[in-house]
Design a protein around this motif. Structure first.
Motif, mmCIF file in Angstrom:
data_model
loop_
_atom_site.group_PDB
_atom_site.id
_atom_site.type_symbol
_atom_site.label_atom_id
_atom_site.label_comp_id
_atom_site.label_asym_id
_atom_site.label_seq_id
_atom_site.Cartn_x
_atom_site.Cartn_y
_atom_site.Cartn_z
ATOM 1 N N PRO A 104 -7.154 -7.216 -0.138
ATOM 2 C CA PRO A 104 -5.666 -7.130 -0.569
ATOM 3 C C PRO A 104 -5.655 -7.834 -1.973
ATOM 4 O O PRO A 104 -6.537 -8.728 -2.190
ATOM 5 C CB PRO A 104 -5.065 -7.815 0.277
ATOM 6 C CG PRO A 104 -5.854 -8.656 1.202
ATOM 7 C CD PRO A 104 -7.341 -7.929 1.070
ATOM 8 N N LEU A 105 -4.942 -7.266 -2.977
ATOM 9 C CA LEU A 105 -4.911 -7.847 -4.264
ATOM 10 C C LEU A 105 -3.502 -8.278 -4.496
ATOM 11 O O LEU A 105 -2.631 -7.709 -3.737
ATOM 12 C CB LEU A 105 -5.350 -6.815 -5.364
ATOM 13 C CG LEU A 105 -6.961 -6.222 -5.034
ATOM 14 C CD1 LEU A 105 -6.988 -5.051 -5.970
ATOM 15 C CD2 LEU A 105 -7.887 -7.362 -5.230
ATOM 16 N N ALA A 110 -7.710 -2.793 -2.813
ATOM 17 C CA ALA A 110 -8.898 -2.142 -3.254
ATOM 18 C C ALA A 110 -9.599 -1.664 -1.776
ATOM 19 O O ALA A 110 -9.613 -2.439 -0.923
ATOM 20 C CB ALA A 110 -9.709 -2.898 -4.201
ATOM 21 N N VAL A 111 -10.515 -0.385 -1.975
ATOM 22 C CA VAL A 111 -11.260 -0.174 -0.739
ATOM 23 C C VAL A 111 -12.538 0.180 -1.514
ATOM 24 O O VAL A 111 -12.552 0.887 -2.283
ATOM 25 C CB VAL A 111 -10.353 0.721 0.192
ATOM 26 C CG1 VAL A 111 -11.469 1.564 0.786
ATOM 27 C CG2 VAL A 111 -9.116 0.407 0.331
ATOM 28 N N VAL A 122 -11.817 2.611 -4.932
ATOM 29 C CA VAL A 122 -10.453 3.018 -5.123
ATOM 30 C C VAL A 122 -9.435 1.593 -5.263
ATOM 31 O O VAL A 122 -9.468 0.856 -4.404
ATOM 32 C CB VAL A 122 -9.821 3.783 -4.239
ATOM 33 C CG1 VAL A 122 -8.403 4.361 -4.251
ATOM 34 C CG2 VAL A 122 -10.745 5.313 -4.129
ATOM 35 N N ARG A 123 -8.582 1.547 -6.274
ATOM 36 C CA ARG A 123 -7.742 0.760 -6.292
ATOM 37 C C ARG A 123 -6.253 1.128 -6.701
ATOM 38 O O ARG A 123 -6.274 1.941 -7.467
ATOM 39 C CB ARG A 123 -8.223 -0.508 -7.399
ATOM 40 C CG ARG A 123 -7.091 -1.534 -7.648
ATOM 41 C CD ARG A 123 -7.763 -2.733 -8.886
ATOM 42 N NE ARG A 123 -7.701 -2.011 -10.153
ATOM 43 C CZ ARG A 123 -6.853 -1.935 -10.984
ATOM 44 N NH1 ARG A 123 -5.796 -2.420 -10.772
ATOM 45 N NH2 ARG A 123 -7.137 -1.295 -12.221
ATOM 46 N N VAL A 124 -5.240 0.438 -5.574
ATOM 47 C CA VAL A 124 -4.025 0.769 -5.896
ATOM 48 C C VAL A 124 -3.203 -0.221 -6.201
ATOM 49 O O VAL A 124 -3.439 -1.360 -5.935
ATOM 50 C CB VAL A 124 -3.493 1.671 -4.627
ATOM 51 C CG1 VAL A 124 -4.267 3.037 -4.503
ATOM 52 C CG2 VAL A 124 -3.387 0.818 -3.559
ATOM 53 N N SER A 125 -2.015 0.024 -6.712
ATOM 54 C CA SER A 125 -0.954 -1.206 -6.861
ATOM 55 C C SER A 125 0.265 -0.619 -6.210
ATOM 56 O O SER A 125 0.641 0.500 -6.057
ATOM 57 C CB SER A 125 -0.567 -1.299 -8.372
ATOM 58 O OG SER A 125 -0.037 -0.221 -8.977
ATOM 59 N N ASN A 126 1.097 -1.624 -5.895
ATOM 60 C CA ASN A 126 2.558 -1.430 -5.228
ATOM 61 C C ASN A 126 3.258 -0.907 -6.529
ATOM 62 O O ASN A 126 3.598 -2.046 -7.274
ATOM 63 C CB ASN A 126 3.124 -2.690 -4.481
ATOM 64 C CG ASN A 126 2.004 -3.195 -3.438
ATOM 65 O OD1 ASN A 126 1.481 -1.952 -2.732
ATOM 66 N ND2 ASN A 126 1.936 -4.065 -2.796
ATOM 67 N N THR A 127 3.838 0.445 -6.526
ATOM 68 C CA THR A 127 4.533 0.551 -7.536
ATOM 69 C C THR A 127 5.694 -0.007 -7.667
ATOM 70 O O THR A 127 6.393 -0.449 -8.766
ATOM 71 C CB THR A 127 4.621 2.252 -7.743
ATOM 72 O OG1 THR A 127 5.303 2.578 -6.275
ATOM 73 C CG2 THR A 127 3.455 2.761 -7.735
#
Length: 131
Positions: A104-105, A110-111, A122-127
Motif C-alpha cells: 500500500p502506498l 504497487a504490486v 505495476v503501480r496504481v494511484s487512487n484517481t
C-alpha cells in the motif's frame, strides 16, 4: 508443502492475461465513471484507480517493457534487490518461493510479481483521492 493443482485453470501467455485484466478493469472504470457522482458509494470511490507505472524486466536486469517509468535502471535494481532479499528470507523461514509483493502506498498501491524469468512491477494511484 506445495502440491500441483489437479488441473490447469488458466491458459495462454501471461502477457495476454495481464492485458486482458487491464482491459476489463478499464471498461469497468469507464462504466462506473458514467454514474451520477452523487450516487457513488465509499467502496466505489476507494476502488477507482489509475495506472501510473508499469515495468517488466528479466531477472538478469534487462528491461523488456516499461511505461511511465522515470528511472527504469533504478527500478530494475530495486526489483532485483527485492528478489534477492525474498530469497534470503525464504531460506531462513522456509516459506517457499517468492511469488509477489503487494505494497500500500500513500494514495495507491504497487504490486511486484515474480514469474521466472521475468519480474513485473505495476503501480496504481487512487484517481478520486488524487484529483
Amino acid at each position: 508443502a506445495f502440491e500441483a493443482p489437479p488441473q490447469q485453470s488458466l491458459g495462454g501467455p501471461w502477457e495476454f492475461l495481464l492485458m486482458e485484466a487491464a482491459r476489463v478493469r478499464d471498461e469497468t472504470a469507464a462504466s462506473e465513471a458514467q454514474v451520477d457522482p452523487q450516487t457513488l458509494t465509499a467502496s466505489t470511490e476507494s476502488s477507482a484507480s489509475r495506472l501510473e507505472e508499469t515495468m517488466i524486466c528479466s531477472i538478469s536486469g534487462e528491461t523488456i517493457y516499461e511505461a511511465q517509468c522515470a528511472e527504469a535502471p533504478a527500478r530494475t535494481a530495486w526489483l532485483q534487490s527485492v528478489l534477492a532479499q525474498a530469497e534470503q528470507l525464504g531460506e531462513i523461514l522456509s516459506f517457499g518461493n517468492f511469488d509477489r509483493l503487494e505494497m500500500p502506498l500513500n494514495g495507491g498501491r504497487a504490486v511486484v510479481l515474480s514469474r521466472s524469468p521475468r519480474i513485473v512491477f505495476v503501480r496504481v494511484s487512487n484517481t478520486l483521492g488524487n484529483a
